[in-house]
Design an enzyme around this catalytic site. Structure first.
Site, PDB file in Angstrom:
ATOM      1  N   ASP A  24       9.430   7.397  87.552  1.00 61.78           N
ATOM      2  CA  ASP A  24      10.536   7.268  86.603  1.00 61.78           C
ATOM      3  C   ASP A  24      11.465   8.474  86.667  1.00 61.78           C
ATOM      4  O   ASP A  24      12.391   8.597  85.860  1.00 61.78           O
ATOM      5  CB  ASP A  24       9.990   7.139  85.179  1.00 61.78           C
ATOM      6  CG  ASP A  24       9.134   8.334  84.774  1.00 61.78           C
ATOM      7  OD1 ASP A  24       8.233   8.709  85.554  1.00 61.78           O
ATOM      8  OD2 ASP A  24       9.343   8.881  83.668  1.00 61.78           O
ATOM      9  N   GLY A  26      13.854   9.221  88.453  1.00 60.21           N
ATOM     10  CA  GLY A  26      15.261   8.983  88.736  1.00 60.21           C
ATOM     11  C   GLY A  26      16.142   9.193  87.521  1.00 60.21           C
ATOM     12  O   GLY A  26      17.274   9.687  87.642  1.00 60.21           O
ATOM     13  N   ILE A  27      15.637   8.844  86.342  1.00 55.22           N
ATOM     14  CA  ILE A  27      16.424   9.056  85.126  1.00 55.22           C
ATOM     15  C   ILE A  27      16.449  10.536  84.759  1.00 55.22           C
ATOM     16  O   ILE A  27      17.416  11.032  84.191  1.00 55.22           O
ATOM     17  CB  ILE A  27      15.873   8.204  83.953  1.00 55.22           C
ATOM     18  CG1 ILE A  27      16.930   8.060  82.850  1.00 55.22           C
ATOM     19  CG2 ILE A  27      14.592   8.785  83.371  1.00 55.22           C
ATOM     20  CD1 ILE A  27      16.563   7.051  81.786  1.00 55.22           C
ATOM     21  N   THR A  28      15.397  11.255  85.116  1.00 52.34           N
ATOM     22  CA  THR A  28      15.277  12.666  84.754  1.00 52.34           C
ATOM     23  C   THR A  28      15.988  13.577  85.735  1.00 52.34           C
ATOM     24  O   THR A  28      16.723  14.490  85.345  1.00 52.34           O
ATOM     25  CB  THR A  28      13.781  13.066  84.706  1.00 52.34           C
ATOM     26  OG1 THR A  28      13.076  12.148  83.891  1.00 52.34           O
ATOM     27  CG2 THR A  28      13.612  14.474  84.170  1.00 52.34           C
ATOM     28  N   TYR A 143       1.816  15.665  75.959  1.00 56.48           N
ATOM     29  CA  TYR A 143       1.791  17.018  76.489  1.00 56.48           C
ATOM     30  C   TYR A 143       1.820  18.035  75.356  1.00 56.48           C
ATOM     31  O   TYR A 143       2.407  17.779  74.293  1.00 56.48           O
ATOM     32  CB  TYR A 143       2.997  17.263  77.387  1.00 56.48           C
ATOM     33  CG  TYR A 143       2.998  16.458  78.653  1.00 56.48           C
ATOM     34  CD1 TYR A 143       2.416  16.944  79.808  1.00 56.48           C
ATOM     35  CD2 TYR A 143       3.601  15.200  78.699  1.00 56.48           C
ATOM     36  CE1 TYR A 143       2.425  16.205  80.987  1.00 56.48           C
ATOM     37  CE2 TYR A 143       3.612  14.454  79.862  1.00 56.48           C
ATOM     38  CZ  TYR A 143       3.023  14.969  81.000  1.00 56.48           C
ATOM     39  OH  TYR A 143       3.035  14.227  82.157  1.00 56.48           O
ATOM     40  N   ALA A 144       1.209  19.188  75.590  1.00 60.15           N
ATOM     41  CA  ALA A 144       1.315  20.316  74.667  1.00 60.15           C
ATOM     42  C   ALA A 144       2.499  21.155  75.120  1.00 60.15           C
ATOM     43  O   ALA A 144       2.390  21.942  76.055  1.00 60.15           O
ATOM     44  CB  ALA A 144       0.026  21.126  74.677  1.00 60.15           C
ATOM     45  N   ARG A 145       3.646  20.969  74.470  1.00 58.87           N
ATOM     46  CA  ARG A 145       4.877  21.643  74.892  1.00 58.87           C
ATOM     47  C   ARG A 145       5.728  21.973  73.681  1.00 58.87           C
ATOM     48  O   ARG A 145       6.020  21.104  72.865  1.00 58.87           O
ATOM     49  CB  ARG A 145       5.687  20.749  75.840  1.00 58.87           C
ATOM     50  CG  ARG A 145       5.058  20.551  77.211  1.00 58.87           C
ATOM     51  CD  ARG A 145       5.905  19.651  78.076  1.00 58.87           C
ATOM     52  NE  ARG A 145       5.302  19.445  79.389  1.00 58.87           N
ATOM     53  CZ  ARG A 145       5.717  18.557  80.273  1.00 58.87           C
ATOM     54  NH1 ARG A 145       6.757  17.780  79.979  1.00 58.87           N
ATOM     55  NH2 ARG A 145       5.119  18.427  81.435  1.00 58.87           N
ATOM     56  N   LYS A 173      -2.345  10.471  79.088  1.00 60.55           N
ATOM     57  CA  LYS A 173      -2.068  11.418  80.167  1.00 60.55           C
ATOM     58  C   LYS A 173      -1.711  12.759  79.557  1.00 60.55           C
ATOM     59  O   LYS A 173      -0.986  12.824  78.551  1.00 60.55           O
ATOM     60  CB  LYS A 173      -0.894  10.898  81.000  1.00 60.55           C
ATOM     61  CG  LYS A 173      -0.326  11.890  82.017  1.00 60.55           C
ATOM     62  CD  LYS A 173       0.867  11.270  82.729  1.00 60.55           C
ATOM     63  CE  LYS A 173       1.512  12.222  83.718  1.00 60.55           C
ATOM     64  NZ  LYS A 173       2.630  11.581  84.442  1.00 60.55           N
ATOM     65  N   GLY A 199       2.221  17.469  87.943  1.00 66.22           N
ATOM     66  CA  GLY A 199       3.091  18.638  87.901  1.00 66.22           C
ATOM     67  C   GLY A 199       3.874  18.805  89.189  1.00 66.22           C
ATOM     68  O   GLY A 199       4.071  17.866  89.953  1.00 66.22           O
ATOM     69  N   GLY A 225       2.966  12.116  90.034  1.00 61.29           N
ATOM     70  CA  GLY A 225       4.232  11.690  90.580  1.00 61.29           C
ATOM     71  C   GLY A 225       4.677  12.438  91.813  1.00 61.29           C
ATOM     72  O   GLY A 225       4.443  12.024  92.937  1.00 61.29           O
TER      73      GLY A 225
END
Length: 263
Positions: A24, A26-28, A143-145, A173, A199, A225
């Site tokens: 995914d 491509g959007i990012t 995620y832890a962010r 995930k 990552g 990815g």
């Protein structure tokens, strides 16, 4: 668990183990290496043993003819690297949209500890409610962010995966804590299957060593990815990762299975 939910989980896994390749990005990040000819990449990674691929719903028609009977997951939020805040993921579709796109499951990203956490909690809860009505599995990317949050801390990662379970996800995930012993703290925080993120792209050995460590720490697989779809041999690296996830191979055996070194 309903029959439909169980059947769809089977479509994105093998014997309760998961090798998902998210594309995914491509959007990012735009049409980066590995995503320009996404059809060939999807064909390669699924031939290499990926259980499922994941994209945004808009390119579903580029997925189905090339996934070699693997499962398909539609991702339902996103952001860009050139926008004001990449952590501010916005909803890009609904569970019903995903069904119309031919999805076997949906996924949703939440940054636990960020200023966007409250909205993302509400959005993930709404998605799991809608998906449950459809018998559609939800993969929560938890995620832890955030400010002052250590994204590899086992306690923070454990909090993130437990939050996903509490909100009704079926698979979660998260990031990797760095070694199998510490990752056990993460996997014991939930009864959900836990898969690790890949990552940034590393060396072949670094990739398979990370996967081996996560599996030793109780992971149910990976959702990886760039380390796979941007590899010069996506099929080979998928085969190497699959050897660990599905065949419990050692690192050298996995590298050999991918054709990178002699086993």
């Amino acid at each position: 668990m309903t029959a439909g939910l169980s059947a769809r989980l089977d479509r994105i896994s093998t014997n309760d183990r998961y090798l998902v390749v998210p594309m995914d990005h491509g959007i990012t990040m735009g049409a980066v290496e590995g995503l320009v000819d996404i059809e060939s990449t999807i064909d390669g990674v699924t031939r290499g043993g990926a259980d499922a691929v994941l994209t945004q719903r808009g390119i579903a028609d580029r997925v189905h003819d090339n996934k070699n009977d693997a499962g398909y997951i539609v991702h339902l939020n996103g952001s860009t690297t050139i926008g004001p805040d990449e952590r501010d993921k916005r909803v890009t579709g609904t569970a019903e949209d995903a069904v119309r796109a031919g999805a076997d499951a949906v996924s949703f990203h939440i940054n636990v500890g960020s200023e966007h956490e409250p909205n993302q909690i509400a959005e993930l809860a709404e998605l799991t409610a809608d998906a449950t009505r459809l018998g559609l599995p939800v993969l929560a990317m938890a995620y832890a962010r955030g400010p002052g949050v250590d994204s590899t801390d086992p306690e923070s990662l454990g909090h993130a995966v437990r939050l996903a379970e509490e909100l009704g996800a079926d698979v979660v995930k998260t990031g990797y804590s760095g070694d199998g012993d510490s990752f056990e703290r993460v996997t014991e925080s939930t009864r959900l299957p836990v898969v690790i993120a890949g990552g940034s792209k590393g060396t072949d050995r670094e990739t398979v060593e990370m996967v081996r460590g996560a599996m030793d720490g109780g992971a149910a697989g990976v959702s990886m990815g760039r380390s796979i779809f941007q590899h010069e041999d996506p099929e080979g690296i998928a085969r190497a990762v699959s050897a660990i996830v599905h065949d419990d191979a050692a690192v050298e055996e996995a590298l050999g299975a991918g054709g990178f070194v002699e086993a």
